[in-house]
Design a protein around this motif. Structure first.
Motif, PDB file in Angstrom:
ATOM      1  N   UNK A  96       2.596  35.741  84.036  1.00  0.00           N
ATOM      2  CA  UNK A  96       3.149  36.607  83.623  1.00  0.00           C
ATOM      3  C   UNK A  96       4.791  35.799  83.913  1.00  0.00           C
ATOM      4  N   UNK A  97       5.658  36.694  83.291  1.00  0.00           N
ATOM      5  CA  UNK A  97       7.116  36.387  83.211  1.00  0.00           C
ATOM      6  C   UNK A  97       8.042  38.010  83.424  1.00  0.00           C
ATOM      7  N   UNK A 125      -0.042  36.368  71.292  1.00  0.00           N
ATOM      8  CA  UNK A 125       1.577  36.286  72.783  1.00  0.00           C
ATOM      9  C   UNK A 125       1.056  35.088  74.127  1.00  0.00           C
ATOM     10  N   UNK A 126       2.207  34.722  74.921  1.00  0.00           N
ATOM     11  CA  UNK A 126       1.994  33.460  75.711  1.00  0.00           C
ATOM     12  C   UNK A 126       2.323  33.956  76.753  1.00  0.00           C
ATOM     13  N   UNK A 127       2.440  35.180  77.138  1.00  0.00           N
ATOM     14  CA  UNK A 127       3.277  35.329  77.885  1.00  0.00           C
ATOM     15  C   UNK A 127       3.348  37.337  78.868  1.00  0.00           C
ATOM     16  N   UNK A 128       3.257  37.961  79.694  1.00  0.00           N
ATOM     17  CA  UNK A 128       3.362  38.919  79.790  1.00  0.00           C
ATOM     18  C   UNK A 128       4.025  38.954  81.106  1.00  0.00           C
ATOM     19  N   UNK A 171       5.195  32.976  86.297  1.00  0.00           N
ATOM     20  CA  UNK A 171       4.256  32.157  87.258  1.00  0.00           C
ATOM     21  C   UNK A 171       3.016  31.820  87.193  1.00  0.00           C
ATOM     22  N   UNK A 172       2.185  31.134  87.565  1.00  0.00           N
ATOM     23  CA  UNK A 172       1.702  30.349  87.255  1.00  0.00           C
ATOM     24  C   UNK A 172       0.038  31.668  87.544  1.00  0.00           C
ATOM     25  N   UNK A 175       6.659  37.062  74.613  1.00  0.00           N
ATOM     26  CA  UNK A 175       6.336  37.846  75.431  1.00  0.00           C
ATOM     27  C   UNK A 175       6.586  39.246  75.873  1.00  0.00           C
ATOM     28  N   UNK A 176       4.972  39.666  76.295  1.00  0.00           N
ATOM     29  CA  UNK A 176       4.739  40.609  76.167  1.00  0.00           C
ATOM     30  C   UNK A 176       5.226  41.734  76.929  1.00  0.00           C
ATOM     31  N   UNK A 177       6.131  42.882  77.036  1.00  0.00           N
ATOM     32  CA  UNK A 177       6.907  43.634  77.714  1.00  0.00           C
ATOM     33  C   UNK A 177       6.470  45.264  77.201  1.00  0.00           C
TER      34      UNK A 177
END
Length: 557
Positions: A217-218, A201-204, A3-4, A176-178
């Motif tokens: 966010x993803x 990291x590219x995304x969370x 998501x943006x 992706x950080x999760x």
């Protein structure tokens, strides 16, 4: 899948509010207040003092660390003041004979008299280098100790951990950080999301982190969504319109059954082993998010059910003009499974003439550690995105960086802790820190000098004393010299532009790229040299000698 992120102006405002709420001035140790009172009681509350913040060993057995948390420290300093309810609580917990006038003194305190010099956030740093210098009225800079350490210690540790994961993964694979559900509480989760993004990291998956910090966010679905369905009768609605503007609704159940038969025939699969509830879950999600279809496909069996169901639903979406995103693998041999999945994608692309199947991504998640990521990177696989949680945010290999905050000057006179453990001795006096760069553009030595000394010059030899090498002098000639620390806070104001998480992330990668590969090795890296100037080395020796001579001063007189 993603998501943006929020706008930078929105992020700045909500982040400052978040720091005020999460890091109030009472977020410290009680002994900071008892010491502040004793300073005030002795009339020392206007004395000028200088503290330094540093760590003693590079984390994770590595050759470097990343300095992080400066942004939060600056917002904390800018908002540092005691409310009436803070002071009233302190009255209740401090000794009853505390002079009431002290609490009025606290009510008037702020950081208008504090000056902070710091290494810029996102810079590669090394053990024993003084990263921050905090100067100001003695009780005030004493009160800041615990809060500043809290803001810097974990941020730097998890940022460094993220950078190591990035080095293990290589530059191309998305990370992706999760880890929110495994983090040490809500604030640990938020801090981890921000500083793992800064570390590479590219995304969370953390929605609040996206809101506060502007991190992309993803996320899509969990196994619980898949296992909540049992039959196609639970799919509702059972229709979907094409993307080309045709508003005629298509019976998606019938269309999917037809594609599933064709996929089974192509792959020689047994239809009787396909889990109907899984297919229903995929269909239901695809109807809800036809442009964001990325299911987890190992709830039952990847080869016998999950992959077949995905292909059938994805082919339906392609027929209607949508673009499915890909799949997530969460168990088993991720490398082997990803190769099998990619092979099936290519078969479907060629056999059914669906080019979109060539660009489907494969996400791998399954208790990923630095070692398993390095192993994954060394084997043939087709994993496009790796999701990491527990081992990233909890820093399982090392739970604390161990930053410390030590007094180095009072009233313009140097102060030194002389310990029986040499590692715990401090380096006295106000200092400047310089990074020496070689002819190839790599940093090779950080030299700590007295603040009053002239800086080292490019092309001129410099005599210095590496820490831990006793009395052995080293002569070096830098090709270039940079000053590591800069003033970032003075007179109650932040004096350097505050960077967003994305801007600091770019600084991290730039700083890491300058570091020589031998210092970036994840296993058995070469040690980086940190040294004292000749004058500072001499001061340390003089103070140590004086301390030894004066040990029994009171008893001898």
């Amino acid at each position: 899948m993603a998501a943006p992120s929020a706008s930078s102006s929105t992020c700045s405002g909500v982040m400052e509010r978040s720091i005020r709420e999460r890091v109030p001035p009472l977020l410290t140790d009680l002994y900071q207040f008892t010491m502040a009172y004793a300073y005030w009681r002795a009339g020392r509350h206007e004395e000028h003092a200088v503290f330094e913040l540093f760590f003693r060993d590079n984390p994770f057995g590595g050759g470097f660390s990343l300095f992080a948390g400066v942004h939060d420290c600056l917002l904390f300093l800018r908002n540092f003041r005691f409310a009436d309810e803070d002071v009233e609580f302190l009255r209740s917990v401090m000794p009853p004979d505390t002079d009431p006038a002290f609490f009025q003194f606290l009510r008037c305190l702020d950081c208008s008299g504090v000056t902070l010099h710091s290494v810029p956030e996102g810079t590669v740093v090394f053990a024993r280098v003084p990263l921050m210098e905090v100067a100001g009225p003695l009780p005030v800079v004493q009160l800041l100790e615990t809060s500043l350490l809290c803001l810097v210690n974990y941020a730097s540790l998890v940022c460094t951990n993220a950078a190591r994961f990035r080095l293990a993964a290589g530059p191309k694979r998305k990370l992706l950080e999760m880890g929110l559900r495994r983090a040490q509480g809500p604030d640990g989760g938020l801090t981890a999301s921000r500083y793992t993004h800064i570390g590479g990291f590219d995304l969370t998956s953390n929605v609040q982190a996206g809101f506060l910090f502007g991190i992309p966010v993803a996320g899509t679905m969990a196994h619980s969504y898949v296992t909540s369905f049992t039959s196609l009768e639970e799919v509702w609605p059972q229709t979907l319109s094409a993307v080309n503007g045709d508003h005629n609704l298509v019976d998606i159940i019938s269309l999917t059954k037809g594609w599933l038969s064709r996929v089974c025939e192509l792959l020689g699969a047994e239809p009787g082993k396909i889990h109907e509830g899984e297919l229903a879950a995929f269909l239901s999600y695809a109807i809800a998010y036809p442009q964001n279809f990325l299911p987890v496909i190992d709830s039952y069996s990847v080869g016998c059910s999950g992959l077949l169901n995905f292909c059938a639903v994805a082919l339906v979406l392609c027929e209607l003009g949508y673009r499915p995103v890909g799949v997530r693998l969460d168990s088993g041999d991720l490398c082997k499974q990803s190769l099998d999945v990619r092979r099936v994608f290519r078969l479907c692309s060629e056999h059914f003439s669906i080019p979109a199947f060539d660009s489907l991504i494969i996400v791998g998640t399954n208790n990923i550690s630095e070692e398993s990521l390095a192993e994954l990177n060394s084997k043939e696989n087709e994993i496009s995105v790796v999701g990491v949680g527990t081992h990233l945010v909890t820093c399982t290999k090392q739970p604390s960086l161990g930053c410390v905050y030590k007094l180095v000057e009072v009233r313009g006179r140097p102060r030194m802790k002389v310990s029986e453990d040499p590692e715990k001795s401090t380096v006295p006096g106000r200092k400047a820190v310089y990074r020496l760069i070689d002819a190839e553009g790599h940093p090779f030595l950080d030299v700590v000098c007295l603040a009053v000394e002239s800086p080292p010059e490019a092309g001129l030899p410099l005599s210095c004393y590496p820490l831990g090498c006793n009395h052995t002098a080293l002569s070096v000639t830098p090709a270039r010299v940079t000053c590591l620390r800069q003033e970032v806070f003075s007179k109650g104001q932040v004096t350097q532009p505050l960077c967003s998480a994305a801007e600091t992330r770019a600084k991290v990668q730039s700083s890491l790229q300058t570091l020589h590969p031998r210092h970036k090795r994840l296993q058995k890296p070469d040690s980086y040299t940190v040294a004292l100037s000749q004058k500072l080395h001499n001061m340390v020796k003089e103070i140590q000698k004086g301390s030894s001579n004066n040990t029994n001063f009171l008893l001898a007189n």
